[in-house]
Design a protein around this motif. Structure first.
Motif, PDB file in Angstrom:
ATOM      1  N   MET A 130      13.480  64.856   4.722  1.00  0.00           N
ATOM      2  CA  MET A 130      14.921  64.943   5.533  1.00  0.00           C
ATOM      3  C   MET A 130      14.916  64.041   6.733  1.00  0.00           C
ATOM      4  N   ALA A 131      14.115  63.475   7.429  1.00  0.00           N
ATOM      5  CA  ALA A 131      14.245  62.742   8.460  1.00  0.00           C
ATOM      6  C   ALA A 131      14.814  61.660   8.320  1.00  0.00           C
ATOM      7  N   ALA A 132      14.648  60.900   6.883  1.00  0.00           N
ATOM      8  CA  ALA A 132      15.067  59.740   6.468  1.00  0.00           C
ATOM      9  C   ALA A 132      16.559  59.690   5.786  1.00  0.00           C
ATOM     10  N   ILE A 133      17.240  60.944   6.040  1.00  0.00           N
ATOM     11  CA  ILE A 133      18.439  61.072   5.424  1.00  0.00           C
ATOM     12  C   ILE A 133      19.545  60.112   6.111  1.00  0.00           C
ATOM     13  N   ASP A 134      19.354  60.044   7.189  1.00  0.00           N
ATOM     14  CA  ASP A 134      20.422  58.877   8.092  1.00  0.00           C
ATOM     15  C   ASP A 134      20.375  57.717   7.560  1.00  0.00           C
TER      16      ASP A 134
END
Length: 223
Positions: free
Chosen positions: A110-114
């Protein structure tokens, strides 16, 4: 047909009330590329649901037809096994819930969603709906219900449409609402995300427990 729809409703809700994809959709809506990634994710999510339910409906349809009033041991056994698997997942979720005062941890991806593109979010949506073990169990159970209910082609199509609409609704609603009123939806979405992150394990444990018990009961009733 009405009986089949009634049986698949809790299974569709089981897919719909999945905090992780809802959290992922909300994070995308709060990201710099909100429109592209959220729409891509929604399309992938819906397509994954459709592929899974259609596949397992087709597989279940090869189970030999029986008298509607007769027992259905094969379908019953499958439902019992699926129910037991859901109870196992419920126990795992319950044990993974955060302790009082402890913050719940999000999946690392989820940290890579941006930084995600629309294509990657599409793939993520498809994987979360079609490959996720919990959703697969729901799709298998729904496919068994639809495929063994003796429905016509048109009735099977309607049952799949109903299942898909309900299962996809909790991701579709925030995405569509954001696209229509992005400024007003930012604060409510952030509040919902915070609550879901902290209560993810508890919500899923209770949900899986209820549906697992229902499936086992349906399975026992098929003998």
């Amino acid at each position: 047909m009405g009986s089949a729809i009634g049986d698949i409703l809790p299974l569709a809700l089981g897919v719909a009330i999945s905090p992780v994809p809802i959290i992922a959709a909300i994070l995308m809506l709060l990201s710099p590329k909100a429109k592209g990634t959220s729409v891509g994710f929604l399309i992938g999510w819906v397509l994954g649901i459709v592929v899974a339910i259609v596949l397992f409906t087709l597989l279940a349809s090869v189970i030999p037809e029986q008298d509607p009033d007769a027992s259905k041991p094969i379908a019953g056994t499958i439902k019992i096994l699926l129910g037991a698997a859901l109870l196992f997942l419920a126990l795992r979720q319950w044990r993974s819930r955060p302790k009082p005062g402890e913050d719940a941890a999000l999946p690392k991806w989820m940290a890579a969603i941006d930084t995600m593109t629309a294509g990657k979010s599409f793939g993520l949506g498809f994987l979360l709906s079609a490959v996720n073990p919990k959703n697969l169990l729901m799709a298998i159970a729904a496919g068994v219900v639809i495929g063994t209910a003796g429905l016509t082609g048109g009735e099977i199509t309607w049952a799949i449409v109903v299942f898909t609409l309900i299962a996809a609704s909790t991701v579709a609603i925030p995405v569509i609402a954001y696209l229509l009123a992005s400024k007003r939806m930012a604060a409510p979405l952030e509040g919902l995300r915070t609550w879901l992150v902290q209560n993810n394990a508890t919500v899923m444990a209770v949900l899986l427990l209820v549906i697992g018990v229902v499936l086992i009961g349906k399975g026992l009733g098929s003998f």
